[in-house]
Enzyme design. Structure first.
Site, PDB file in Angstrom:
ATOM      1  N   SER A 253       0.827  -1.208   0.000  1.00 51.16           N
ATOM      2  CA  SER A 253       0.000   0.000   0.000  1.00 51.16           C
ATOM      3  C   SER A 253       0.864   1.262   0.000  1.00 51.16           C
ATOM      4  O   SER A 253       1.702   1.441  -0.879  1.00 51.16           O
ATOM      5  CB  SER A 253      -0.957  -0.050   1.197  1.00 51.16           C
ATOM      6  N   ASP A 347      -8.666  -5.597  -5.623  1.00 52.97           N
ATOM      7  CA  ASP A 347      -8.275  -4.543  -4.687  1.00 52.97           C
ATOM      8  C   ASP A 347      -9.208  -3.346  -4.865  1.00 52.97           C
ATOM      9  O   ASP A 347      -9.307  -2.782  -5.949  1.00 52.97           O
ATOM     10  CB  ASP A 347      -6.830  -4.146  -4.985  1.00 52.97           C
ATOM     11  N   HIS A 381      -6.945  -6.171  -1.277  1.00 53.50           N
ATOM     12  CA  HIS A 381      -5.802  -5.284  -1.037  1.00 53.50           C
ATOM     13  C   HIS A 381      -4.852  -5.826   0.021  1.00 53.50           C
ATOM     14  O   HIS A 381      -3.630  -5.831  -0.165  1.00 53.50           O
ATOM     15  CB  HIS A 381      -6.321  -3.904  -0.613  1.00 53.50           C
TER      16      HIS A 381
END
Length: 439
Positions: A253, A347, A381
């Site tokens: 991320s 995601d 994600h």
């Protein structure tokens, strides 16, 4: 090791026999990334039973999962081979009771905070299948506790407060030296240790590095200064138990943007694991010495909200190739090390599939083949170590908002198990000196 919990009598036409119901889990205590073999015996032939798993995290949040199974003609259920009939999953999934754990309080994430002193304790219980509504009041036919550790025996943890850097260094047992890596998490800040401690348990000198919202670091990130991360890489390389000449970065991320920037600018970084991140500077400026890259201008048009009130950020820069001239786009082709891209195609927080596709195209256009891609349909994600339950959505601390991370439970679990193995292979290949790896 068998755990004996209940004895009951079955009536037969010719005799009375006493059969022991046994529930076993092997091993009873292990690292969280190790599979557990669960088996029940002593049941009636073809009897349908309910398996339940539950745990309480360090904040008192409860998580549970359930699945129905039918015993075979010998009165046994072996989760390595038996197919779940229903519940939280269907089919043959030996570790399904673990990765299908879900919070009793919605939008709660399962996170291990104290990795050194205590494991997660997972309660496994076996019930008659037809008393589901009365489950809280029933005594299970059998039960046991499984310990799931995030650190192996002999792994050491040292708090790091050297120069500007703040974090925790995990070292495997033994004299070393070991391949070194920096572990970076995302945009909520703080110090996240559980992946670094697990990687140390698998033979890596792992520095869990905080970069804001921790101790005397800034409470909010105003800019990303790569000199801080360069200092961390040099700290790791100076350690007598760490191989040189390079270190790895494992990042996800927001941390993945930093990991990519490190790979581009720091010769010390020779292997980068890039999990579901953008390839442009987003949020805060990126600074390295006298150079600054400004972030992509951000507007509310990039954010959408679904019917459940969950925020989706995956529309930020839908097509980075169309924006190839943006100054915020990171020049990945300048990186000298190797990349492992791990992508969850569902995601909902970052358009990681498109970003990674563009990054690979950039590398190809510049004659580079220093990359490996693992792309998982229906994974979300938050791709974590194996058997971690899917976190589809969670609350943003200190706000009234909740964010969607995406993913489907079973494909996401498969992605976590496979990518964890491939990540370790990749890091060993590019961080361990050739001569040493041949010993």
């Amino acid at each position: 090791m068998a755990v004996l919990l209940k004895t009951f009598q079955k009536n037969h036409p010719d005799c009375h026999t006493v059969t022991m119901i046994q529930l076993t889990a092997t091993p009873l205590s292990a690292l969280v990334d190790e599979p557990v073999h669960i088996r029940a015996t002593g049941l009636s032939p073809l009897e349908v039973v309910l398996f339940e798993a539950s745990l309480e995290d360090e904040k008192g949040n409860l998580f549970h999962s359930r699945a129905y199974y039918r015993a075979n003609e010998a009165g046994e259920v072996d989760l390595d081979h038996a197919s779940a009939l229903g519940g939280d999953y269907v089919g043959v999934h030996p570790m399904g009771l673990f990765w299908s754990l879900k919070p009793e309080k919605i939008l709660t994430t399962l996170v291990k905070r104290d990795v050194m002193n205590s494991p997660f304790k997972v309660q496994l219980k076996l019930y008659d299948s037809y008393f589901l509504l009365l489950l809280p009041m029933l005594t299970p036919k059998a039960s046991l506790t499984v310990e799931r550790w995030y650190v192996a025996p002999g792994v050491t943890r040292t708090q790091v407060r050297e120069g500007h850097i703040r974090g925790a260094l995990f070292l495997p047992p033994g004299e070393g030296p070991f391949p070194g890596l920096i572990d970076l998490y995302g945009g909520l800040g703080g110090l996240v240790e559980y992946r670094a401690s697990l990687l140390a348990s698998r033979g890596f000198a792992s520095l869990a590095l905080a970069y804001f919202n921790y101790e005397d670091l800034p409470s909010h990130l105003k800019q990303v200064d790569l000199e801080y991360f360069e200092e961390a890489a040099n700290f790791l390389l100076r350690h007598p138990k760490v191989f040189g000449p390079g270190v790895g970065v494992v990042s996800i991320s927001k941390g993945a943007v930093i990991g990519l920037s490190m790979a581009i600018n720091l010769k010390q970084v020779t292997a980068t694991v890039f999990i579901n991140g953008p390839t442009v500077v987003i949020g805060e400026p990126l600074k390295y010495h006298d150079q600054t890259i400004l972030p992509l201008p951000f507007t509310s048009e990039f954010v959408s909200m679904d019917a459940l009130g969950l925020l989706h950020f995956c529309d930020v820069l839908n097509d980075p190739q169309a924006e190839a001239t943006l100054p915020s786009l990171l020049p990945i082709e300048k990186a000298q090390g190797h990349f492992l891209f791990i992508v969850g195609e569902e995601d909902k927080n970052v358009n990681s599939k498109t970003f990674t596709k563009h990054a690979i195209e950039q590398l190809k256009r510049n004659g580079k083949n220093n990359w490996t891609l693992l792309s998982y349909p229906q994974a979300g994600h938050l791709i974590e170590p194996p058997y971690t339950p899917l976190c589809y959505a969670s609350r943003i601390p200190k706000t009234s908002f909740s964010v969607c991370w995406g993913g489907e439970v079973i494909p996401h679990a498969d992605a976590q198990e496979q990518s964890w193995k491939e990540m370790q292979k990749f890091l060993r290949k590019h961080l361990i000196p050739f001569k040493t790896s041949q010993l």
